[in-house]
Design an enzyme around this catalytic site. Structure first.
Site, short mmCIF file in Angstrom:
data_model
loop_
_atom_site.label_atom_id
_atom_site.label_comp_id
_atom_site.label_asym_id
_atom_site.label_seq_id
_atom_site.Cartn_x
_atom_site.Cartn_y
_atom_site.Cartn_z
N CYS A 65 0.83 -1.21 0.00
CA CYS A 65 0.00 0.00 0.00
C CYS A 65 0.86 1.25 0.00
CB CYS A 65 -0.95 0.00 1.20
SG CYS A 65 -0.13 -0.17 2.80
N HIS B 139 1.83 5.01 9.76
CA HIS B 139 0.95 3.96 9.26
C HIS B 139 -0.02 3.47 10.34
CE1 HIS B 139 -0.38 0.36 7.16
NE2 HIS B 139 0.36 0.69 6.11
#
Length: 477
Positions: A288, A315
């Site tokens: 991602c 994150h």
């Protein structure tokens, strides 16, 4: 404008959006035509989403596109024998109204602009897709594939494969598809067929198969053939492990939704999907974070050149961390994810070079896991080869997000109030927060938001389509 006129204007827009919806649905279900407004997809869009898409046109061209101006284009499109393409009625309408003042020539204008898609040969057979694993990414991929259900759909979700289930497993899997704490309820109906071990979602029959190894399944028993297996487990990452899928009858290609090891191609859709050949049977959609930063880095490198840089990822915590303090084989990840910021490693910066070789050896990276369940941020610090300023860099990135070949990967916001939860459900690989941009001389720092679940899943679907040769004509060019 009086209060009554404001309300009347809103009512007119609402009714026009409602009138568009059945036309948009039929165009996709019957002809495979996806309608957009400056890149914003209207497939399954609500009336409010259609209205918002029109409002966003001002960002692109500096002026409004009213629904009464675009609606005749949807009507004209529904009368044409256009097939298997994406049509941006926003761009068509804006271009038309610049030179015309009435609707009399819209149909002939549309016929001319969409000539390449009229009676377009629909000779590409639908392809079977199997989701191997049904975690966060697997379920979001299922949602994205199911929303495309229709006679003209070419990506057909046929099955999901899970480890051996206990009693009640099927209903629990269906419930997780039906409800999501981050992404909200499933848009439609989910039923369970206990007798046949299947889930039926919006008419899509999904066979549920239990297996403990990729080579244990005979897909042909379920009338599945020549299938793309999308491995969401993250357990197998090299050719030997992922190659086990290809030993199962009915499987023909494998896509990994994680960074791959060895010589497997790591693909960031929008950047290097052209590297995929017909001979590639195992491909990775990278991570991602790699998907979020690579399009932005490509845009910056193309214009200014990047001498070197560092990527720090803020994150959201993930399922491989512990909910409360407990043993974990990895450093620090055993500490409670909802209670701590956790420094950890990321290979995303180095992985960029697999999609963008010109940046090989130029980037370092690290990550901090934080107590939010979704939406992350990449802070990209760069030394450039050419000088720039905050305003110049932002203007370039804004134009890139609106007009360039990367417009489906990069979004741009100039909001001073946006926070992470506002980006849940973003379909872009990354969203540039222009208010946070820092640039002076040859030094620049960019802040890029990304929905590390949904935005990434949208990128994965693009790689799936490319692997199966399901490229779609987009008009106007």
């Amino acid at each position: 404008m009086s209060a009554d006129k404001h309300l009347q204007s809103w009512q007119e827009r609402f009714e026009m959006a409602e009138a568009m919806q059945p036309l948009l649905g039929k165009l996709y279900r019957n002809q495979g035509v996806e309608v957009m407004i400056y890149g914003k997809p209207l497939l399954n869009a609500s009336t409010i989403e259609i209205i918002k898409a029109h409002r966003l046109v001002r960002r692109h061209v500096g002026e409004k596109l009213r629904l009464r101006e675009s609606f005749p284009f949807v009507q004209a499109l529904s009368k044409l024998a256009v097939k298997q393409c994406r049509v941006d009625i926003g761009k068509l309408a804006v271009n038309y109204w610049r030179d015309h003042t009435d609707v009399s020539e819209i149909e002939s204008y549309m016929a001319k602009e969409l000539a390449d898609a009229i009676d377009h040969a629909d000779d590409v057979a639908p392809r079977d897709v199997v989701l191997y694993g049904f975690g966060r990414i697997g379920r979001l991929l299922a949602r994205l594939l199911i929303e495309r259900t229709g006679r003209s759909n070419k990506l057909r979700l046929r099955a999901i494969v899970l480890r051996g289930g206990k009693k009640g497993d099927l209903e629990k899997r269906a419930s997780l598809l039906r409800r999501d704490s981050v992404h909200g309820p499933f848009n439609g109906s989910v039923e369970v067929d206990e007798d046949n071990n299947a889930i039926i979602a919006n008419g899509t029959y999904i066979q549920v198969i239990y297996a403990n190894s990729p080579d244990e399944v005979d897909y042909t028993k379920y009338d599945i053939s020549d299938a793309l297996i999308v491995d969401n487990t993250g357990i197998w990452k090299d050719e030997a492990g992922l190659g086990l899928h290809l030993k199962s009858p009915g499987a023909s290609k494998v896509l990994l939704t994680a960074p791959a090891k060895g010589a497997i191609k790591n693909i960031v859709y929008g950047v290097n999907e052209g590297d995929i050949t017909a001979e590639d049977i195992i491909v990775s959609a990278a991570s991602c974070t790699t998907n979020a930063i690579t399009p932005v880095l490509k845009a910056v490198n193309d214009k200014y050149g990047i001498e070197n840089g560092h990527v720090e990822t803020i994150h959201s915590y993930t399922n491989d961390q512990n909910l409360i303090d407990n043993y974990h084989t990895a450093d620090r990840r055993g500490r409670s994810a909802p209670l701590n910021m956790v420094i950890t490693e990321t290979g995303a910066a180095k992985a960029v070079a697999k999609a963008l070789p010109e940046l090989a050896g130029k980037l370092t990276g690290n990550a901090i896991r934080v107590p939010t369940p979704n939406v992350s941020m990449a802070i990209i610090s760069m030394n450039l080869n050419a000088e720039t300023s905050k305003d110049e860099l932002n203007e370039y990135l804004k134009d890139t997000a609106l007009q360039s070949p990367l417009q489906n990967q990069i979004d741009y916001t100039d909001s001073t109030e946006i926070v992470s939860s506002d980006l849940v459900g973003s379909r872009y690989a990354g969203v540039i927060d222009s208010q946070a941009t820092i640039a002076e001389g040859k030094r620049a720092i960019l802040y890029v938001w990304y929905d590390n679940e949904f935005g990434y899943s949208c990128q994965v679907v693009g790689v799936m389509q490319t692997m199966l040769g399901l490229t779609t004509l987009s008009l106007p060019a």
